[in-house]
Design a protein around this motif. Structure first.
Motif, PDB file in Angstrom:
ATOM      1  N   LEU A 130       7.163   6.067   6.582  1.00  0.00           N
ATOM      2  CA  LEU A 130       6.994   4.906   5.705  1.00  0.00           C
ATOM      3  C   LEU A 130       8.294   4.561   4.990  1.00  0.00           C
ATOM      4  N   ALA A 133      10.327   2.811   7.619  1.00  0.00           N
ATOM      5  CA  ALA A 133       9.799   1.465   7.894  1.00  0.00           C
ATOM      6  C   ALA A 133      10.096   0.509   6.748  1.00  0.00           C
ATOM      7  N   ALA A 134       9.964   1.005   5.515  1.00  0.00           N
ATOM      8  CA  ALA A 134      10.176   0.147   4.345  1.00  0.00           C
ATOM      9  C   ALA A 134      11.626  -0.312   4.251  1.00  0.00           C
ATOM     10  N   ASN A 135      12.544   0.483   4.808  1.00  0.00           N
ATOM     11  CA  ASN A 135      13.964   0.163   4.692  1.00  0.00           C
ATOM     12  C   ASN A 135      14.574  -0.391   5.968  1.00  0.00           C
ATOM     13  N   PRO A 137      13.367  -3.347   8.267  1.00  0.00           N
ATOM     14  CA  PRO A 137      12.296  -4.348   8.345  1.00  0.00           C
ATOM     15  C   PRO A 137      11.827  -4.718   9.750  1.00  0.00           C
ATOM     16  N   ARG A 140       9.530  -0.443  14.465  1.00  0.00           N
ATOM     17  CA  ARG A 140       8.142  -0.134  14.767  1.00  0.00           C
ATOM     18  C   ARG A 140       8.000   1.385  14.625  1.00  0.00           C
ATOM     19  N   THR A 158       0.162   3.528   3.997  1.00  0.00           N
ATOM     20  CA  THR A 158       0.633   2.432   4.855  1.00  0.00           C
ATOM     21  C   THR A 158       0.101   1.091   4.349  1.00  0.00           C
ATOM     22  N   LEU A 161       1.627   0.043   0.930  1.00  0.00           N
ATOM     23  CA  LEU A 161       3.012  -0.420   1.001  1.00  0.00           C
ATOM     24  C   LEU A 161       3.138  -1.690   1.844  1.00  0.00           C
ATOM     25  N   LEU A 163       2.671  -2.051   5.066  1.00  0.00           N
ATOM     26  CA  LEU A 163       3.414  -1.780   6.294  1.00  0.00           C
ATOM     27  C   LEU A 163       2.514  -1.640   7.521  1.00  0.00           C
ATOM     28  N   GLU A 165       1.311  -3.558   9.664  1.00  0.00           N
ATOM     29  CA  GLU A 165       1.638  -4.289  10.902  1.00  0.00           C
ATOM     30  C   GLU A 165       2.671  -3.572  11.752  1.00  0.00           C
ATOM     31  N   ARG A 166       3.482  -2.724  11.119  1.00  0.00           N
ATOM     32  CA  ARG A 166       4.567  -2.077  11.867  1.00  0.00           C
ATOM     33  C   ARG A 166       4.449  -0.569  11.953  1.00  0.00           C
ATOM     34  N   VAL A 167       3.493   0.002  11.208  1.00  0.00           N
ATOM     35  CA  VAL A 167       3.336   1.460  11.214  1.00  0.00           C
ATOM     36  C   VAL A 167       1.942   1.817  11.733  1.00  0.00           C
TER      37      VAL A 167
END
Ligand code: GLN
Length: 284
Positions: A130, A133-135, A137, A140, A158, A161, A163, A165-167
């Protein structure tokens, strides 16, 4: 009526007597959590008297902490890298050492195309995947774990935060749930030698999940099983980053090279300058 200031001093003294380090900070945290205020607001209210209900809920937290339950479990969350994570029984509390791994993974990821894929194996709360992913953008991220309590926390983190859609949080053993090879694999598997578990702080030993700590006789049981399975899941030029005990890195490097003979090995130090993260870079 006793004032908040008096309660705070009493709490601090009880923690000091009970062998809880940083007793002043810990006392503040108990009352900040109970009153749902930040530190500035807490100090602004010193002269007020807490209600009976507030005193009772603070007392519950104080007793839990006196039994050495980790502060992060009492508060229910913990900062990691630059994100806030829900934590709880059943998943390791994210530690500052692991931030070093995240930082290095982000540095490495900057050299990859934007649609980079990353897998974090044994994700616990989801901290590593996470934070990456957060850093990053457009990354995947897949995060796997075997244990329901960890998976539940990772899912909630997830969502919280934004996230989702991508995690993807995936249930299963080590790399088995991954749908395809990825560019970067990260992992903080259990690496404490079984015989050392009884010597850990009570906060860790009594409350954090043994399945996230115990790495068997030499601490490398899971790490070896994992390393053997890694190659088919790493893309060309892929990179593996693993947190481990400084004393294990030489043995683990040798084992990794046995499994991935064409790889290049680097070692990253933690905040106390001890060898902490093994980086294995695959050829193009
Ligand atoms: N660093 C942890 C500790 O404090 C161990 C984490 C792990 O086993 N992966 O003991």
């Amino acid at each position: 009526m006793e004032s908040l200031g008096q309660f705070l001093r009493k709490t601090e003294r009880r923690f000091a007597v009970g062998g809880i380090g940083d007793s002043r900070i810990e006392a503040d945290l108990v009352w900040m959590t109970t009153l749902e205020v930040d530190r500035a607001e807490l100090y602004a209210r010193m002269a007020d008297s807490p209600s009976d209900a507030e005193t009772q809920s603070a007392e519950k937290l104080i007793q839990r902490r006196l039994r050495h339950e980790p502060t992060a479990y009492l508060l229910g969350h913990r900062e990691f890298y630059n994100i806030d994570l829900l934590v709880g029984v059943g998943a390791l509390i994210p530690r500052p050492d692991t931030e070093v791994l995240v930082e290095e993974a982000l540095r490495i990821a900057a050299d990859f195309p934007l649609d980079i894929t990353i897998a974090d194996i044994g994700c616990g709360t989801g901290a590593i995947g996470l934070a990456i992913a957060a850093n990053l953008p457009s990354a995947r991220v897949y995060a796997t774990d075997l244990y329901p309590a960890a998976l539940h926390l990772a899912h909630r983190n997830t969502e919280r935060l934004g996230l989702a859609e991508r995690v993807a949080i995936l249930e299963g053993d080590l790399l088995a749930p991954l749908p395809r090879p990825v560019d970067i694999i990260t992992s903080n598997l259990p690496y404490v030698e079984s015989s050392e578990i009884p010597t850990l702080d009570p906060e860790i030993r009594l409350y954090e999940p043994r399945e996230a700590l115990d790495g068997g006789d030499d601490g490398l049981d899971l790490i070896r099983r994992f390393l053997v399975a890694v190659p088919p899941f790493l893309n060309p030029s892929g990179v593996l980053l693993m947190e481990m005990d400084p004393r294990q890195i030489a043995r683990a490097s040798a084992f990794a090279l046995g499994v991935m003979p064409r790889a290049t090995i680097r070692i990253i130090q933690d905040l106390t300058r001890r060898d902490r993260v093994l980086v294995v870079e695959m050829p193009a």
